[in-house]
Each structure stands twice: as structure tokens, then as C-alpha cells.
Design a protein around this motif. Sequence first.
Motif, PDB file in Angstrom:
ATOM      1  N   GLN A  94      24.345 -25.563 -15.096  1.00 40.29           N
ATOM      2  CA  GLN A  94      23.705 -26.802 -15.525  1.00 40.29           C
ATOM      3  C   GLN A  94      24.731 -27.911 -15.735  1.00 40.29           C
ATOM      4  O   GLN A  94      24.525 -29.066 -15.327  1.00 40.29           O
ATOM      5  CB  GLN A  94      22.916 -26.568 -16.832  1.00 40.29           C
ATOM      6  N   LEU A  95      25.859 -27.579 -16.371  1.00 38.91           N
ATOM      7  CA  LEU A  95      26.882 -28.586 -16.653  1.00 38.91           C
ATOM      8  C   LEU A  95      27.537 -29.122 -15.385  1.00 38.91           C
ATOM      9  O   LEU A  95      28.067 -30.236 -15.374  1.00 38.91           O
ATOM     10  CB  LEU A  95      27.939 -28.007 -17.590  1.00 38.91           C
ATOM     11  N   THR A  96      27.518 -28.333 -14.328  1.00 36.93           N
ATOM     12  CA  THR A  96      28.116 -28.769 -13.052  1.00 36.93           C
ATOM     13  C   THR A  96      27.052 -29.093 -12.012  1.00 36.93           C
ATOM     14  O   THR A  96      27.352 -29.177 -10.821  1.00 36.93           O
ATOM     15  CB  THR A  96      29.045 -27.672 -12.504  1.00 36.93           C
ATOM     16  N   GLY A  97      25.820 -29.272 -12.451  1.00 42.33           N
ATOM     17  CA  GLY A  97      24.707 -29.461 -11.534  1.00 42.33           C
ATOM     18  C   GLY A  97      24.690 -30.823 -10.871  1.00 42.33           C
ATOM     19  O   GLY A  97      25.489 -31.717 -11.170  1.00 42.33           O
ATOM     20  N   GLY A  98      23.748 -30.970  -9.944  1.00 42.40           N
ATOM     21  CA  GLY A  98      23.570 -32.222  -9.216  1.00 42.40           C
ATOM     22  C   GLY A  98      22.304 -32.936  -9.641  1.00 42.40           C
ATOM     23  O   GLY A  98      21.399 -32.336 -10.231  1.00 42.40           O
ATOM     24  N   GLU A  99      22.213 -34.210  -9.335  1.00 40.06           N
ATOM     25  CA  GLU A  99      21.079 -35.028  -9.737  1.00 40.06           C
ATOM     26  C   GLU A  99      20.187 -35.356  -8.556  1.00 40.06           C
ATOM     27  O   GLU A  99      20.654 -35.531  -7.435  1.00 40.06           O
ATOM     28  CB  GLU A  99      21.568 -36.312 -10.415  1.00 40.06           C
ATOM     29  N   LEU A 100      18.886 -35.435  -8.841  1.00 47.20           N
ATOM     30  CA  LEU A 100      17.875 -35.634  -7.803  1.00 47.20           C
ATOM     31  C   LEU A 100      16.794 -36.572  -8.336  1.00 47.20           C
ATOM     32  O   LEU A 100      16.345 -36.434  -9.472  1.00 47.20           O
ATOM     33  CB  LEU A 100      17.257 -34.279  -7.436  1.00 47.20           C
ATOM     34  N   ASP A 101      16.365 -37.532  -7.517  1.00 48.67           N
ATOM     35  CA  ASP A 101      15.260 -38.407  -7.886  1.00 48.67           C
ATOM     36  C   ASP A 101      13.940 -37.766  -7.478  1.00 48.67           C
ATOM     37  O   ASP A 101      13.809 -37.236  -6.367  1.00 48.67           O
ATOM     38  CB  ASP A 101      15.386 -39.765  -7.197  1.00 48.67           C
ATOM     39  N   ILE A 102      12.951 -37.814  -8.376  1.00 50.77           N
ATOM     40  CA  ILE A 102      11.622 -37.264  -8.094  1.00 50.77           C
ATOM     41  C   ILE A 102      10.547 -38.287  -8.450  1.00 50.77           C
ATOM     42  O   ILE A 102      10.775 -39.216  -9.228  1.00 50.77           O
ATOM     43  CB  ILE A 102      11.358 -35.950  -8.861  1.00 50.77           C
ATOM     44  N   ASP A 103       9.370 -38.097  -7.861  1.00 48.21           N
ATOM     45  CA  ASP A 103       8.215 -38.904  -8.228  1.00 48.21           C
ATOM     46  C   ASP A 103       7.709 -38.478  -9.605  1.00 48.21           C
ATOM     47  O   ASP A 103       7.892 -37.334 -10.030  1.00 48.21           O
ATOM     48  CB  ASP A 103       7.078 -38.716  -7.210  1.00 48.21           C
ATOM     49  N   LEU A 104       7.045 -39.396 -10.280  1.00 45.95           N
ATOM     50  CA  LEU A 104       6.355 -39.103 -11.531  1.00 45.95           C
ATOM     51  C   LEU A 104       4.917 -39.591 -11.425  1.00 45.95           C
ATOM     52  O   LEU A 104       4.553 -40.264 -10.456  1.00 45.95           O
ATOM     53  CB  LEU A 104       7.065 -39.776 -12.711  1.00 45.95           C
ATOM     54  N   MET A 105       4.114 -39.252 -12.416  1.00 45.37           N
ATOM     55  CA  MET A 105       2.715 -39.677 -12.468  1.00 45.37           C
ATOM     56  C   MET A 105       2.469 -40.482 -13.737  1.00 45.37           C
ATOM     57  O   MET A 105       2.796 -40.007 -14.835  1.00 45.37           O
ATOM     58  CB  MET A 105       1.781 -38.455 -12.455  1.00 45.37           C
ATOM     59  N   GLN A 106       1.912 -41.670 -13.588  1.00 41.02           N
ATOM     60  CA  GLN A 106       1.538 -42.468 -14.748  1.00 41.02           C
ATOM     61  C   GLN A 106       0.061 -42.240 -15.059  1.00 41.02           C
ATOM     62  O   GLN A 106      -0.792 -42.369 -14.187  1.00 41.02           O
ATOM     63  CB  GLN A 106       1.778 -43.951 -14.481  1.00 41.02           C
ATOM     64  N   THR A 107      -0.254 -41.890 -16.294  1.00 42.41           N
ATOM     65  CA  THR A 107      -1.633 -41.736 -16.741  1.00 42.41           C
ATOM     66  C   THR A 107      -1.844 -42.560 -18.005  1.00 42.41           C
ATOM     67  O   THR A 107      -0.882 -43.037 -18.623  1.00 42.41           O
ATOM     68  CB  THR A 107      -1.979 -40.268 -17.039  1.00 42.41           C
ATOM     69  N   GLU A 108      -3.090 -42.714 -18.414  1.00 39.57           N
ATOM     70  CA  GLU A 108      -3.361 -43.413 -19.656  1.00 39.57           C
ATOM     71  C   GLU A 108      -2.924 -42.608 -20.870  1.00 39.57           C
ATOM     72  O   GLU A 108      -2.919 -43.118 -22.002  1.00 39.57           O
ATOM     73  CB  GLU A 108      -4.846 -43.780 -19.766  1.00 39.57           C
ATOM     74  N   TYR A 109      -2.523 -41.356 -20.662  1.00 38.21           N
ATOM     75  CA  TYR A 109      -2.060 -40.504 -21.750  1.00 38.21           C
ATOM     76  C   TYR A 109      -0.566 -40.238 -21.676  1.00 38.21           C
ATOM     77  O   TYR A 109      -0.054 -39.359 -22.366  1.00 38.21           O
ATOM     78  CB  TYR A 109      -2.848 -39.186 -21.729  1.00 38.21           C
ATOM     79  N   GLY A 110       0.143 -40.987 -20.860  1.00 38.59           N
ATOM     80  CA  GLY A 110       1.582 -40.833 -20.743  1.00 38.59           C
ATOM     81  C   GLY A 110       1.997 -40.432 -19.338  1.00 38.59           C
ATOM     82  O   GLY A 110       1.179 -40.355 -18.416  1.00 38.59           O
ATOM     83  N   VAL A 111       3.286 -40.162 -19.196  1.00 39.71           N
ATOM     84  CA  VAL A 111       3.861 -39.827 -17.897  1.00 39.71           C
ATOM     85  C   VAL A 111       3.840 -38.320 -17.697  1.00 39.71           C
ATOM     86  O   VAL A 111       4.076 -37.547 -18.629  1.00 39.71           O
ATOM     87  CB  VAL A 111       5.306 -40.363 -17.819  1.00 39.71           C
ATOM     88  N   GLY A 112       3.567 -37.891 -16.471  1.00 40.69           N
ATOM     89  CA  GLY A 112       3.629 -36.485 -16.103  1.00 40.69           C
ATOM     90  C   GLY A 112       4.584 -36.272 -14.946  1.00 40.69           C
ATOM     91  O   GLY A 112       4.786 -37.177 -14.128  1.00 40.69           O
ATOM     92  N   ALA A 113       5.158 -35.081 -14.881  1.00 41.01           N
ATOM     93  CA  ALA A 113       6.069 -34.753 -13.781  1.00 41.01           C
ATOM     94  C   ALA A 113       5.469 -33.745 -12.823  1.00 41.01           C
ATOM     95  O   ALA A 113       5.770 -33.778 -11.628  1.00 41.01           O
ATOM     96  CB  ALA A 113       7.389 -34.207 -14.329  1.00 41.01           C
ATOM     97  N   ALA A 114       4.606 -32.851 -13.299  1.00 36.46           N
ATOM     98  CA  ALA A 114       4.163 -31.722 -12.479  1.00 36.46           C
ATOM     99  C   ALA A 114       2.702 -31.827 -12.057  1.00 36.46           C
ATOM    100  O   ALA A 114       2.397 -32.186 -10.923  1.00 36.46           O
ATOM    101  CB  ALA A 114       4.419 -30.408 -13.208  1.00 36.46           C
ATOM    102  N   ILE A 115       1.774 -31.507 -12.963  1.00 39.26           N
ATOM    103  CA  ILE A 115       0.349 -31.440 -12.597  1.00 39.26           C
ATOM    104  C   ILE A 115      -0.514 -31.991 -13.728  1.00 39.26           C
ATOM    105  O   ILE A 115      -0.303 -31.668 -14.900  1.00 39.26           O
ATOM    106  CB  ILE A 115      -0.069 -29.996 -12.265  1.00 39.26           C
ATOM    107  N   CYS A 116      -1.494 -32.806 -13.354  1.00 35.95           N
ATOM    108  CA  CYS A 116      -2.594 -33.187 -14.246  1.00 35.95           C
ATOM    109  C   CYS A 116      -3.837 -32.437 -13.771  1.00 35.95           C
ATOM    110  O   CYS A 116      -4.020 -32.253 -12.565  1.00 35.95           O
ATOM    111  CB  CYS A 116      -2.856 -34.686 -14.192  1.00 35.95           C
ATOM    112  N   SER A 117      -4.678 -32.034 -14.692  1.00 34.58           N
ATOM    113  CA  SER A 117      -5.861 -31.279 -14.279  1.00 34.58           C
ATOM    114  C   SER A 117      -7.043 -31.595 -15.178  1.00 34.58           C
ATOM    115  O   SER A 117      -6.884 -32.139 -16.277  1.00 34.58           O
ATOM    116  CB  SER A 117      -5.584 -29.769 -14.278  1.00 34.58           C
TER     117      SER A 117
END
Length: 323
Positions: free
Chosen positions: A116-139
Amino acid sequence: MKSVFIVNPVAGGRDISNALAQTLAQAVSRMDLGQDTYAITRTTHAGHAKKLAEEYARTGEPVRLFAVGGDGTFNEVISGAYPYKNAAVGCIPYGSGNDFLRNFGTKEEFLDLAGQLTGGELDIDLMQTEYGVGAAICSAGLDAQIAHGIPKFRRLPLCGGEMAYRLSILEQLMGPLGRRLTLTLDGVPFTQDCLMTAICNGGYYGGGFHAAPECRMDDGLLDVMVVRKASLLRIARMLPLYQKGKHIQAGQVIPKLRKHVEFHRCRSVELTLADNPEKPIIITVDGECRPAPGLTVKLLPLAGRIVLPAKVFARHRAAVLRG
């Protein structure tokens, strides 16, 4: 660059703060890093991880914020950090579900602190909802109801994560199933009797259910699974395929499930109740459950920056280069 480990002391049912401090000190010593290159802080209440992430990120200094807990802790940290481009968020899995990391690697790989300390960085999409931000799944629907019912079973003696999940499934299957919903995908509406709907930026939820097996977190699209209302027998037949991610192949629902499962790709989803607007539906955002009158999800392309352990990052980068 400083690494900050934000620990949820109640995640997974035990406080791992002391064990983490010892393991982290050993890793830092082996790597000949200074003790001032990292810090450990503990949350004290719901929402605290988000606040801590905001405080560290808004200094403007490059920082890596590691969420030590489950998917809820990760969601809080990335919600606080994502507006700040100087901050990247990592995942140290000590929760009960740990679904986010399944999109990239194994729990063992993400528990490797040196990696983890030597890891790399990656940009990902996020999801905006009226209840906050999500990264994985809304259902919404049955899957959300099951997640909503799990905590009460976890309070029972000898009832761990998997057993609590199975008991919640049984409870929900014994009650009313399905709601009539209007789904608007990229502005185009349709109405359907739905058992459940999963709006996916990542592939996994529910402790390993592979809802969106072909989903990518950086492709600018949401994968939407709509399961139509069905009998208990049909649900029992569909569930194992859905759990293992075998319901989708080459961008299509497999023939035997097309009568009951729909698959769409889009950038925005609006879900409203078409049967009884006065009766809320259970919805989730990255596993956080609540009754709600509906749900709106809008994709935020490459809005989040995450940290992947060194081996996981190298494997992901090689896969991208292979196309």
C-alpha cells in the motif's frame, strides 16, 4: 508524501488500531521510511471519517488517505477527499463486506501495508446521488432490503456476516416482493414491475455478489441491472447466476434470463415510484441503506483518485496496456 490511516474502530466488530500501528511501524522500518511519513487517527462517530478526510485534503499538500474499515468507511473517506486533486484514497479492508477492493484484487493484497505504501494511483468514476457520493453500486428493491435487514441479525449470538446475510434473505423472501418503478436512463423513461435494480460503477456488492461482471470503474458509464418481479422459484434459480456474475456475457443478458433481467449502460439514472409514492423503497449507496421516495444517480467521470497496492496497480496497468 504523507500517508494517513483513518481507522474505524468498530468495523468488523473489533478495534484493530493497536495491531495496525505495530504492523505499520514494522513495514515503515523495513522500508527505511521516516516515522513522520505516516499518521494514524481513529473515528469516533458516523461521518467522522469524511470530516477527517476533508481536513487532511484541504491543506493542499499531497496526501494519501487510507480508509481502515469496511466499504462504509471507504465511502466516507472518498466522499471527503474527492473534491481535492491532491488527495488519493486507499482501502485497508477490516470490514464485513469489503466489496470495493474486489474490483481490483484480493483482501490479502490490500492488507499488505508495504504494498500500500508503495502503491500507484488511479482515477476512477464516481456517482453523485441526493444522498451523497458513491464509488461502487447504488441499488433499490430486494437487494437493498436484504442489506437493510442484516444489522439486526448480526446482533444475535454466533451470527456472523454470512449467516446474517442468509437470514436477511430468508426474511425478505417471506414478505412482499417487487415494486412498480419508473426508471429514466439518460432522459428516456420506462416503467417496470421490478424486483430490484442495481446501478453499478463497480462490479460487486452484498458481500461478493458480482452484479456487473463487465463493469469498469473508469469507462464513463454506469451498468444498470433491472431484475423484473418474479416467483420465488424463479428467484431461486436466478440468484446463483447473479451472485457469480454469470448473468451477463459479452454485454448481453444470457438467453435463459432475458425474460427476467434487463441490462443497460448509461450516464444518469432517475428512479421514482410508480405504484405507491407514499410508501418509500429501500435504497443503498455503497451499502448504506435508507428508506427513500426514489433515487437519482449521475456519473462523475474520473472524479475520484484511489491508491492500489503495488502488485495490484502493476497488474491493472498491464491489463490496460493489453487492451
